[in-house]
Design a protein around this motif. Structure first.
Motif, PDB file in Angstrom:
ATOM      1  N   LYS A  30      36.369  21.703  40.287  1.00  0.00           N
ATOM      2  CA  LYS A  30      36.187  22.099  39.048  1.00  0.00           C
ATOM      3  C   LYS A  30      34.706  22.772  38.647  1.00  0.00           C
ATOM      4  N   LEU A  31      33.650  22.079  38.990  1.00  0.00           N
ATOM      5  CA  LEU A  31      32.539  22.608  39.056  1.00  0.00           C
ATOM      6  C   LEU A  31      32.099  23.638  39.950  1.00  0.00           C
ATOM      7  N   GLU A  32      32.754  23.753  41.152  1.00  0.00           N
ATOM      8  CA  GLU A  32      32.412  25.011  41.798  1.00  0.00           C
ATOM      9  C   GLU A  32      33.228  26.241  41.262  1.00  0.00           C
ATOM     10  N   LYS A  33      34.385  25.863  40.634  1.00  0.00           N
ATOM     11  CA  LYS A  33      35.132  27.084  40.143  1.00  0.00           C
ATOM     12  C   LYS A  33      34.156  27.678  38.658  1.00  0.00           C
ATOM     13  N   GLU A  34      33.607  26.711  38.158  1.00  0.00           N
ATOM     14  CA  GLU A  34      32.844  27.246  36.955  1.00  0.00           C
ATOM     15  C   GLU A  34      31.527  28.221  37.587  1.00  0.00           C
ATOM     16  N   PHE A  35      31.038  27.418  38.906  1.00  0.00           N
ATOM     17  CA  PHE A  35      29.825  28.434  39.223  1.00  0.00           C
ATOM     18  C   PHE A  35      30.327  29.830  39.710  1.00  0.00           C
ATOM     19  N   GLU A  36      31.641  29.840  40.332  1.00  0.00           N
ATOM     20  CA  GLU A  36      32.339  30.968  40.633  1.00  0.00           C
ATOM     21  C   GLU A  36      32.518  31.982  39.574  1.00  0.00           C
ATOM     22  N   MET A  37      32.885  31.463  38.368  1.00  0.00           N
ATOM     23  CA  MET A  37      32.798  32.170  37.098  1.00  0.00           C
ATOM     24  C   MET A  37      31.803  32.699  36.705  1.00  0.00           C
ATOM     25  N   ILE A  38      30.887  31.748  36.694  1.00  0.00           N
ATOM     26  CA  ILE A  38      29.392  32.278  36.072  1.00  0.00           C
ATOM     27  C   ILE A  38      28.640  33.343  36.919  1.00  0.00           C
ATOM     28  N   LEU A  39      28.599  33.124  38.301  1.00  0.00           N
ATOM     29  CA  LEU A  39      28.323  33.899  39.203  1.00  0.00           C
ATOM     30  C   LEU A  39      29.006  35.422  39.280  1.00  0.00           C
ATOM     31  N   LYS A  40      30.242  35.492  39.133  1.00  0.00           N
ATOM     32  CA  LYS A  40      31.166  36.585  38.940  1.00  0.00           C
ATOM     33  C   LYS A  40      30.739  37.336  37.451  1.00  0.00           C
ATOM     34  N   ARG A  41      30.478  36.806  36.552  1.00  0.00           N
ATOM     35  CA  ARG A  41      30.125  37.491  35.435  1.00  0.00           C
ATOM     36  C   ARG A  41      28.502  37.896  35.310  1.00  0.00           C
ATOM     37  N   THR A  42      27.959  37.218  35.991  1.00  0.00           N
ATOM     38  CA  THR A  42      26.579  37.630  36.240  1.00  0.00           C
ATOM     39  C   THR A  42      26.235  38.713  37.097  1.00  0.00           C
ATOM     40  N   LEU A  43      27.039  38.954  38.283  1.00  0.00           N
ATOM     41  CA  LEU A  43      27.073  39.931  39.018  1.00  0.00           C
ATOM     42  C   LEU A  43      27.700  41.259  38.488  1.00  0.00           C
ATOM     43  N   GLN A  44      28.765  41.026  37.874  1.00  0.00           N
ATOM     44  CA  GLN A  44      29.391  42.238  37.036  1.00  0.00           C
ATOM     45  C   GLN A  44      28.565  42.980  36.005  1.00  0.00           C
ATOM     46  N   SER A  45      27.462  42.092  35.490  1.00  0.00           N
ATOM     47  CA  SER A  45      26.569  42.564  34.325  1.00  0.00           C
ATOM     48  C   SER A  45      25.316  43.393  34.927  1.00  0.00           C
ATOM     49  N   ILE A  46      25.174  43.305  36.370  1.00  0.00           N
ATOM     50  CA  ILE A  46      23.984  43.972  36.963  1.00  0.00           C
ATOM     51  C   ILE A  46      24.504  45.026  38.090  1.00  0.00           C
ATOM     52  N   CYS A  47      25.715  44.957  38.623  1.00  0.00           N
ATOM     53  CA  CYS A  47      26.311  45.927  39.392  1.00  0.00           C
ATOM     54  C   CYS A  47      26.864  47.271  38.430  1.00  0.00           C
ATOM     55  N   ILE A  48      26.600  48.467  39.357  1.00  0.00           N
ATOM     56  CA  ILE A  48      27.121  49.658  38.462  1.00  0.00           C
ATOM     57  C   ILE A  48      28.695  49.706  38.782  1.00  0.00           C
ATOM     58  N   LEU A  49      29.510  49.323  37.858  1.00  0.00           N
ATOM     59  CA  LEU A  49      30.815  49.098  38.196  1.00  0.00           C
ATOM     60  C   LEU A  49      31.681  50.476  37.884  1.00  0.00           C
ATOM     61  N   THR A  50      31.063  51.460  37.670  1.00  0.00           N
ATOM     62  CA  THR A  50      31.909  52.899  37.270  1.00  0.00           C
ATOM     63  C   THR A  50      31.775  53.791  38.585  1.00  0.00           C
ATOM     64  N   LEU A  51      30.917  53.507  39.374  1.00  0.00           N
ATOM     65  CA  LEU A  51      30.608  54.539  40.661  1.00  0.00           C
ATOM     66  C   LEU A  51      31.755  54.168  41.684  1.00  0.00           C
ATOM     67  N   ASN A  52      32.188  53.369  41.778  1.00  0.00           N
ATOM     68  CA  ASN A  52      33.386  53.025  42.809  1.00  0.00           C
ATOM     69  C   ASN A  52      34.497  52.432  42.081  1.00  0.00           C
ATOM     70  N   PRO A  53      35.324  53.160  41.309  1.00  0.00           N
ATOM     71  CA  PRO A  53      36.424  52.509  40.657  1.00  0.00           C
ATOM     72  C   PRO A  53      37.526  52.232  41.633  1.00  0.00           C
ATOM     73  N   ASN A  54      38.356  51.336  41.208  1.00  0.00           N
ATOM     74  CA  ASN A  54      39.566  50.880  41.981  1.00  0.00           C
ATOM     75  C   ASN A  54      39.008  50.359  43.475  1.00  0.00           C
ATOM     76  N   THR A  55      38.265  49.477  43.474  1.00  0.00           N
ATOM     77  CA  THR A  55      37.765  49.190  44.634  1.00  0.00           C
ATOM     78  C   THR A  55      37.406  47.757  44.317  1.00  0.00           C
ATOM     79  N   THR A  56      37.200  46.880  45.592  1.00  0.00           N
ATOM     80  CA  THR A  56      36.876  45.513  45.212  1.00  0.00           C
ATOM     81  C   THR A  56      35.640  45.151  46.319  1.00  0.00           C
ATOM     82  N   THR A  57      34.560  44.416  45.678  1.00  0.00           N
ATOM     83  CA  THR A  57      33.557  44.197  46.469  1.00  0.00           C
ATOM     84  C   THR A  57      33.653  42.305  46.451  1.00  0.00           C
TER      85      THR A  57
END
Length: 243
Positions: free
Chosen positions: A75-102
Motif C-alpha cells: 500500500k505504501l509503495e502504491k502511494e509513492f507511485e501515485m505521488i511520484l507520477k503526479r510530481t513528474l506530470q507537473s514538471i514534464c512538458i506533456l503537450t510535445l509528445n501527445p499519445n505517447t507513454t514514458t
C-alpha cells in the motif's frame, strides 16, 4: 530545544549526496541517487507510441513502476507511485509528445530513510538523462517534526520512526539549469519560491508545517546546486546515446 542527532548531524544538515547518470545502458535514460545509506535507481523508457487506458491521448502519459528492494509492492509503495507520477506530470512538458507513454521504473537499492524524496530526485535526473522535455528540474526533501517540536531534515530510518510528523516537499529548481533554452519558462513556470508537491503524514500544526516549509526551502537551494553540478559534469554522456 534542538539537539545533535545520533549520527552527529545538526538538525538542518543533510546526509552526503551522490548522483550518477547513464548507469543503465539499456534504458533510454537512467540515474542513481543516494542520500547517506538510502539509494535508488531510476530508469526511463520512452516515449513509446500510445497511451495507457483512461489517459488523455492528446498529451504524453507518464507511467511510474515502483520496485521494492525485496518482496511485493504494498500500500505504501502504491502511494509513492501515485505521488511520484503526479510530481513528474507537473514538471514534464506533456503537450510535445501527445499519445505517447514514458515509463519510469524506480528500483529501491537500500532504504535508510527519506526514500520517496530520493526516488523523486533520481527520477528527475533520469528524465534529464533521457532527454525528456521538462518545464524545469525539481528537488525533493523530507522534513520531520520531533516530539519536542523542532524540525530535522533528511531523516534516517530510525529517526523517521521516532518522529510525530513529517512532510515530503518538492521545490522547482533555479531557472538556470542544464535544460534546453526556453524549456524552463513554459506557462510562466517555474516559480522561484513555489512548491510542486507537499505530502504530510502524522500530526503537526499549521505553524509547525510552515516551519518545515521554511527549513525545506532553505535546504532545497543546496540540493538544486548539487543536482545542477552533477548533471552538468556528466553532460558528455549524452553523446553515447546519440546512436
Amino acid at each position: 530545544m534542538e539537539s545533535d542527532r545520533d549520527d552527529g548531524r545538526s538538525p538542518s544538515q543533510l546526509r552526503p549526496l551522490s548522483c550518477a547518470r547513464n548507469v543503465l545502458h539499456r534504458a533510454h535514460g537512467s540515474a542513481s541517487w543516494s542520500q547517506g545509506d538510502t539509494k535508488v535507481l531510476a530508469a526511463v523508457y520512452g516515449p513509446k507510441a500510445g497511451t495507457k487506458k483512461n489517459e488523455n491521448p492528446e498529451k504524453a502519459c507518464i507511467e511510474v513502476i515502483w520496485k521494492p528492494k525485496t518482496g511485493q509492492i504494498g500500500k505504501l509503495e502504491k502511494e509513492f507511485e501515485m505521488i511520484l507520477k503526479r510530481t513528474l506530470q507537473s514538471i514534464c512538458i506533456l503537450t510535445l509528445n501527445p499519445n505517447t507513454t514514458t515509463s519510469i521504473i524506480v528500483q529501491v537499492v537500500n532504504d535508510d530513510g527519506a526514500l520517496l524524496v530520493c526516488a523523486i530526485n533520481a527520477a528527475c535526473a533520469a528524465l534529464v538523462d533521457a532527454g525528456i522535455p521538462m518545464k524545469h528540474l525539481a528537488v525533493a526533501i523530507c522534513c520531520c517534526l520531533a516530539e519536542g517540536g523542532y524540525v530535522i531534515l533528511d531523516p534516517t530510518k530510525l529517526e523517521e520512526q521516532k518522529m510525530r510528523g513529517f512532510t515530503y516537499l518538492v521545490f522547482p529548481n533555479s531557472v538556470v539549469s542544464v535544460l534546453p533554452e526556453g524549456s524552463s519558462h513554459v506557462e510562466g513556470e517555474p516559480m522561484e519560491h513555489g512548491i510542486i508537491t507537499s505530502v504530510t503524514h502524522g500530526v503537526m500544526s499549521v505553524e509547525e508545517y510552515l516551519k518545515c516549509l521554511e527549513r525545506g526551502r532553505a535546504a532545497s537551494t543546496k540540493l538544486s546546486d548539487f543536482l545542477r553540478r552533477s548533471l552538468q559534469s556528466q553532460l558528455p554522456s549524452d553523446s553515447s546515446k546519440a546512436a
